[in-house]
Design a protein around this motif. Structure first.
Motif, PDB file in Angstrom:
ATOM      1  N   SER A  52       0.909  -1.143  -0.002  1.00 40.27           N
ATOM      2  CA  SER A  52       0.046  -0.045  -0.015  1.00 40.27           C
ATOM      3  C   SER A  52       0.795   1.124   0.047  1.00 40.27           C
ATOM      4  O   SER A  52       1.903   1.408   0.712  1.00 40.27           O
ATOM      5  N   PRO A  53       0.610   2.330  -0.797  1.00 39.85           N
ATOM      6  CA  PRO A  53       1.246   3.388  -0.797  1.00 39.85           C
ATOM      7  C   PRO A  53       1.662   4.302   0.466  1.00 39.85           C
ATOM      8  O   PRO A  53       2.559   5.085   0.639  1.00 39.85           O
ATOM      9  N   GLN A  54       0.714   4.055   1.486  1.00 37.30           N
ATOM     10  CA  GLN A  54       0.510   4.701   2.762  1.00 37.30           C
ATOM     11  C   GLN A  54       1.733   4.049   3.454  1.00 37.30           C
ATOM     12  O   GLN A  54       2.443   4.626   4.617  1.00 37.30           O
ATOM     13  N   LEU A  55       2.405   2.732   3.371  1.00 38.31           N
ATOM     14  CA  LEU A  55       3.235   2.171   4.029  1.00 38.31           C
ATOM     15  C   LEU A  55       4.682   2.688   3.768  1.00 38.31           C
ATOM     16  O   LEU A  55       5.002   2.638   2.606  1.00 38.31           O
ATOM     17  N   VAL A  56       5.296   3.256   4.655  1.00 40.36           N
ATOM     18  CA  VAL A  56       6.715   3.554   4.462  1.00 40.36           C
ATOM     19  C   VAL A  56       7.563   2.738   5.297  1.00 40.36           C
ATOM     20  O   VAL A  56       7.399   2.615   6.728  1.00 40.36           O
ATOM     21  N   VAL A  57       8.385   1.989   4.715  1.00 32.25           N
ATOM     22  CA  VAL A  57       9.248   0.939   5.414  1.00 32.25           C
ATOM     23  C   VAL A  57      10.692   1.069   5.075  1.00 32.25           C
ATOM     24  O   VAL A  57      11.201   1.636   4.082  1.00 32.25           O
ATOM     25  N   SER A  58      11.570   0.507   5.981  1.00 31.48           N
ATOM     26  CA  SER A  58      13.095   0.294   5.750  1.00 31.48           C
ATOM     27  C   SER A  58      13.421  -0.600   4.577  1.00 31.48           C
ATOM     28  O   SER A  58      12.596  -1.568   4.360  1.00 31.48           O
ATOM     29  N   ASP A  59      14.743  -0.364   4.294  1.00 33.44           N
ATOM     30  CA  ASP A  59      15.079  -1.559   3.452  1.00 33.44           C
ATOM     31  C   ASP A  59      15.222  -2.862   3.946  1.00 33.44           C
ATOM     32  O   ASP A  59      15.069  -3.775   3.277  1.00 33.44           O
ATOM     33  N   ARG A  60      15.567  -2.850   5.598  1.00 33.95           N
ATOM     34  CA  ARG A  60      15.496  -4.108   5.790  1.00 33.95           C
ATOM     35  C   ARG A  60      13.999  -4.765   6.013  1.00 33.95           C
ATOM     36  O   ARG A  60      14.104  -5.827   5.820  1.00 33.95           O
ATOM     37  N   VAL A  61      13.195  -4.220   6.162  1.00 33.76           N
ATOM     38  CA  VAL A  61      11.771  -4.712   6.146  1.00 33.76           C
ATOM     39  C   VAL A  61      11.516  -5.212   4.887  1.00 33.76           C
ATOM     40  O   VAL A  61      10.977  -6.394   4.758  1.00 33.76           O
ATOM     41  N   ARG A  62      12.056  -4.461   3.763  1.00 30.02           N
ATOM     42  CA  ARG A  62      11.594  -4.915   2.421  1.00 30.02           C
ATOM     43  C   ARG A  62      12.367  -6.156   2.217  1.00 30.02           C
ATOM     44  O   ARG A  62      11.703  -7.247   1.566  1.00 30.02           O
ATOM     45  N   GLU A  63      13.533  -6.187   2.623  1.00 32.35           N
ATOM     46  CA  GLU A  63      14.300  -7.571   2.432  1.00 32.35           C
ATOM     47  C   GLU A  63      13.602  -8.473   3.225  1.00 32.35           C
ATOM     48  O   GLU A  63      13.595  -9.743   2.785  1.00 32.35           O
ATOM     49  N   ALA A  64      13.241  -8.521   4.642  1.00 36.02           N
ATOM     50  CA  ALA A  64      12.395  -9.351   5.032  1.00 36.02           C
ATOM     51  C   ALA A  64      11.393  -9.940   4.419  1.00 36.02           C
ATOM     52  O   ALA A  64      10.773 -11.066   4.255  1.00 36.02           O
ATOM     53  N   LEU A  65      10.605  -8.791   3.869  1.00 38.93           N
ATOM     54  CA  LEU A  65       9.281  -9.262   3.012  1.00 38.93           C
ATOM     55  C   LEU A  65       9.626  -9.935   1.749  1.00 38.93           C
ATOM     56  O   LEU A  65       9.053 -10.988   1.428  1.00 38.93           O
ATOM     57  N   ALA A  66      10.925  -9.891   1.130  1.00 36.73           N
ATOM     58  CA  ALA A  66      11.129 -10.376  -0.126  1.00 36.73           C
ATOM     59  C   ALA A  66      11.307 -11.852   0.332  1.00 36.73           C
ATOM     60  O   ALA A  66      11.106 -12.897  -0.227  1.00 36.73           O
ATOM     61  N   VAL A  67      12.179 -12.329   1.454  1.00 37.04           N
ATOM     62  CA  VAL A  67      12.454 -13.569   1.988  1.00 37.04           C
ATOM     63  C   VAL A  67      11.230 -14.144   2.079  1.00 37.04           C
ATOM     64  O   VAL A  67      10.881 -15.528   1.765  1.00 37.04           O
ATOM     65  N   THR A  68      10.270 -13.811   3.039  1.00 38.19           N
ATOM     66  CA  THR A  68       8.972 -14.191   3.369  1.00 38.19           C
ATOM     67  C   THR A  68       8.150 -14.752   1.904  1.00 38.19           C
ATOM     68  O   THR A  68       7.521 -15.801   2.047  1.00 38.19           O
ATOM     69  N   LEU A  69       8.237 -13.735   1.004  1.00 34.82           N
ATOM     70  CA  LEU A  69       7.304 -13.943  -0.191  1.00 34.82           C
ATOM     71  C   LEU A  69       8.223 -15.102  -1.095  1.00 34.82           C
ATOM     72  O   LEU A  69       7.265 -15.455  -1.809  1.00 34.82           O
ATOM     73  N   ARG A  70       9.332 -15.501  -1.021  1.00 30.52           N
ATOM     74  CA  ARG A  70       9.796 -16.367  -1.951  1.00 30.52           C
ATOM     75  C   ARG A  70       9.064 -17.839  -2.012  1.00 30.52           C
ATOM     76  O   ARG A  70       8.960 -18.406  -0.940  1.00 30.52           O
ATOM     77  N   GLY A  71       8.528 -17.998  -3.046  1.00 35.69           N
ATOM     78  CA  GLY A  71       7.947 -19.466  -3.344  1.00 35.69           C
ATOM     79  C   GLY A  71       6.447 -19.415  -2.752  1.00 35.69           C
ATOM     80  O   GLY A  71       5.645 -20.521  -2.757  1.00 35.69           O
ATOM     81  N   VAL A  72       5.902 -18.399  -2.013  1.00 33.58           N
ATOM     82  CA  VAL A  72       4.831 -18.541  -1.221  1.00 33.58           C
ATOM     83  C   VAL A  72       3.696 -18.635  -2.436  1.00 33.58           C
ATOM     84  O   VAL A  72       3.476 -18.227  -3.375  1.00 33.58           O
ATOM     85  N   GLU A  73       2.521 -19.233  -1.894  1.00 32.79           N
ATOM     86  CA  GLU A  73       1.224 -19.230  -2.590  1.00 32.79           C
ATOM     87  C   GLU A  73       0.598 -17.885  -2.145  1.00 32.79           C
ATOM     88  O   GLU A  73       0.088 -17.463  -3.161  1.00 32.79           O
ATOM     89  N   GLU A  74       0.373 -17.604  -0.818  1.00 30.34           N
ATOM     90  CA  GLU A  74      -0.437 -16.487  -0.415  1.00 30.34           C
ATOM     91  C   GLU A  74       0.178 -15.941   0.903  1.00 30.34           C
ATOM     92  O   GLU A  74       0.811 -16.713   1.603  1.00 30.34           O
ATOM     93  N   LEU A  75       0.032 -14.863   0.973  1.00 22.88           N
ATOM     94  CA  LEU A  75       0.587 -14.085   2.366  1.00 22.88           C
ATOM     95  C   LEU A  75      -0.585 -13.289   2.684  1.00 22.88           C
ATOM     96  O   LEU A  75      -0.905 -12.149   1.931  1.00 22.88           O
ATOM     97  N   LEU A  76      -1.481 -13.629   3.813  1.00 17.57           N
ATOM     98  CA  LEU A  76      -2.610 -12.747   3.960  1.00 17.57           C
ATOM     99  C   LEU A  76      -2.392 -12.073   5.576  1.00 17.57           C
ATOM    100  O   LEU A  76      -2.410 -13.184   6.322  1.00 17.57           O
ATOM    101  N   PRO A  77      -2.991 -11.207   5.693  1.00 17.68           N
ATOM    102  CA  PRO A  77      -2.900  -9.910   4.849  1.00 17.68           C
ATOM    103  C   PRO A  77      -1.338  -9.196   4.658  1.00 17.68           C
ATOM    104  O   PRO A  77      -0.665  -9.315   5.725  1.00 17.68           O
ATOM    105  N   GLN A  78      -0.966  -9.214   3.609  1.00 20.70           N
ATOM    106  CA  GLN A  78       0.485  -8.717   3.318  1.00 20.70           C
ATOM    107  C   GLN A  78       0.754  -7.458   3.994  1.00 20.70           C
ATOM    108  O   GLN A  78       1.811  -7.244   4.612  1.00 20.70           O
ATOM    109  N   ASP A  79       0.036  -6.476   3.912  1.00 20.20           N
ATOM    110  CA  ASP A  79       0.270  -5.013   4.759  1.00 20.20           C
ATOM    111  C   ASP A  79       0.183  -5.395   6.209  1.00 20.20           C
ATOM    112  O   ASP A  79       1.179  -4.708   6.740  1.00 20.20           O
TER     113      ASP A  79
END
Length: 414
Positions: free
Chosen positions: A6-33
């Motif tokens: 969501s455009p309202q979310l402002v996050v650090s690079d570290r959080v973005r990297e953690a999200l990328a690790v979380t999303l690797r190969g997943v079917e669904e992540l709910l709710p992502q925000d």
């Protein structure tokens, strides 16, 4: 399923990297925000998130299809979060109806205890034991008692329960649904309340139960967990879900040589999905390897690397190297360094033994009839020579019998 933040979310690079690790190969992540907010809160407070995986010890061992969610747990564990490996000793005695069209018989307490011990030992090959919280859901489920169970059941409606596909389909078909089956998702959801989990993992077939955890946490005044579902891993055939009943699996306790050879047997296409879900290599490294294969490099090189990684994880690097050499020897028609040694008696009065009967006695064929069929197909060798005569009889001596590429036995007849 990678969704835009969501455009309202402002996050650090570290959080973005953690999200990328979380999303690797997943079917669904709910709710992502919500998960991103939990990651950001954890970064700000230094408090690890609590990540839960529940497994019912329904069999004494697991195959690598089961390890897809364990691999994801390890990735999140390496980010510094608390991993909870939950043994469903209580829920195993109810029986999980997920994806089933009939009731499943519950296990005995003795079966559950034995299976749970092997589950933990096998999970320790992937998770860091020193950083893993091991729990049993009987800790909080047994003390509930009848009163607590009824109070828990009052927090969910029958109408909502019937939204679950397997219940809906069975009801429509007139197939019996026992009342105790409604208790399973309730108890799995209550596990999340007891553990105050921030994220629960499971297969795609567990989505209803995972969402139940969110609902009950809200009912008990907790911040609801996020849920993460992983795809079901296709087995060796590349079509069906990996399953022992379909004989398309690789058990995590299989011998190194067998494990290595089975990985090499998968298709070049399936290999890349296995890389995503089973390998710990960085995604950039996998992408570079795929580009090399697309550019003309032999895909077998990539498959060998995957086979060695998986074999080393469940055994050792030395075992993986030895398995590779064993496979090379077999491919060249050579004999493996280590094969079963069997001593068998000759026939009555020292008579020679027929080859088909010998294959059966050496456990290389299920029956003499199957042995004959293998010979007809050119799949039987003695001392590296193809057997074509089904009437062949062997006298006293030592022979190396081979069936196909993987089955060997050194048989001494005396």
């Amino acid at each position: 399923m990678n969704q835009a933040l969501s455009p309202q979310l402002v996050v650090s690079d570290r959080v973005r990297e953690a999200l990328a690790v979380t999303l690797r190969g997943v079917e669904e992540l709910l709710p992502q925000d919500e998960w991103v907010k939990k990651l950001a809160k954890s970064e700000a407070t230094g408090k690890p998130l609590r990540i839960k995986l529940g497994l019912d010890p329904t069999a004494p061992d697991i195959h690598i299809g089961h390890t897809v969610v364990l691999n994801k747990m390890r990735q999140l564990q390496d980010l510094g979060h608390t991993v909870i490996f939950l043994i469903g000793d209580f829920t195993s005695m109810i029986g999980d109806p997920s994806g089933r069209n009939s009731t499943r018989p519950p296990l005995t307490a003795e079966q559950i205890k034995l299976n749970a011990e092997t589950y933990r030992a096998q999970a320790d090959k992937i998770l860091d034991p020193a950083k893993t919280e091991l729990r049993y859901n009987s800790e909080w489920s047994d003390p509930l008692g009848a009163r607590g169970m009824i109070q828990l059941a009052s927090r969910y409606t029958v109408a909502r329960m019937m939204e679950r596909n397997d219940f809906h389909d069975r009801f429509k078909a007139g197939t019996p649904i026992a009342v105790h089956e409604f208790l399973y998702p309730l108890m799995q959801g209550y596990d999340s309340v007891a553990l105050q989990s921030d994220l629960e993992l499971g297969g795609t077939d567990q989505k209803f139960n995972l969402l139940m955890g969110r609902t009950l946490q809200a009912e008990y005044g907790q911040e609801p967990q996020c849920i993460l579902t992983m795809p079901l891993l296709e087995g060796l055939d590349g079509v069906e879900k990996m399953s022992k009943s379909k004989n398309n699996y690789i058990g995590v306790t299989e011998e190194p040589n067998t494990m290595f050879a089975k990985v090499l047997s998968i298709s070049d296409v399936l290999m890349w999905k296995w890389y995503t879900l089973l390998s710990f290599k960085p995604e950039a490294e996998i992408a570079a390897l795929k580009a090399e294969v697309d550019g003309g490099r032999n895909p077998k090189d990539a498959k060998v690397a995957l086979a060695k990684e998986i074999t080393a994880r469940f055994h050792s690097a030395a075992a993986a190297d030895a398995a590779e050499q064993d496979f090379i020897n077999r491919s060249k028609g050579g004999i493996p360094d280590q094969i079963d040694e069997i001593t068998l008696p000759l026939g009555e009065g020292g008579a020679a033994v027929g080859i088909a009967a010998l294959l059966k006695s050496a456990n290389l064929a299920a029956s003499s009839g199957e042995g004959n069929r293998l010979i007809d197909g050119g799949g039987v060798r003695i001392d590296s020579n193809v057997v074509s005569d089904k009437g062949l009889k062997l006298g006293a001596g030592t022979y190396v019998l081979q069936v196909g590429k993987r089955k060997f036995a050194r048989v001494t007849l005396s």
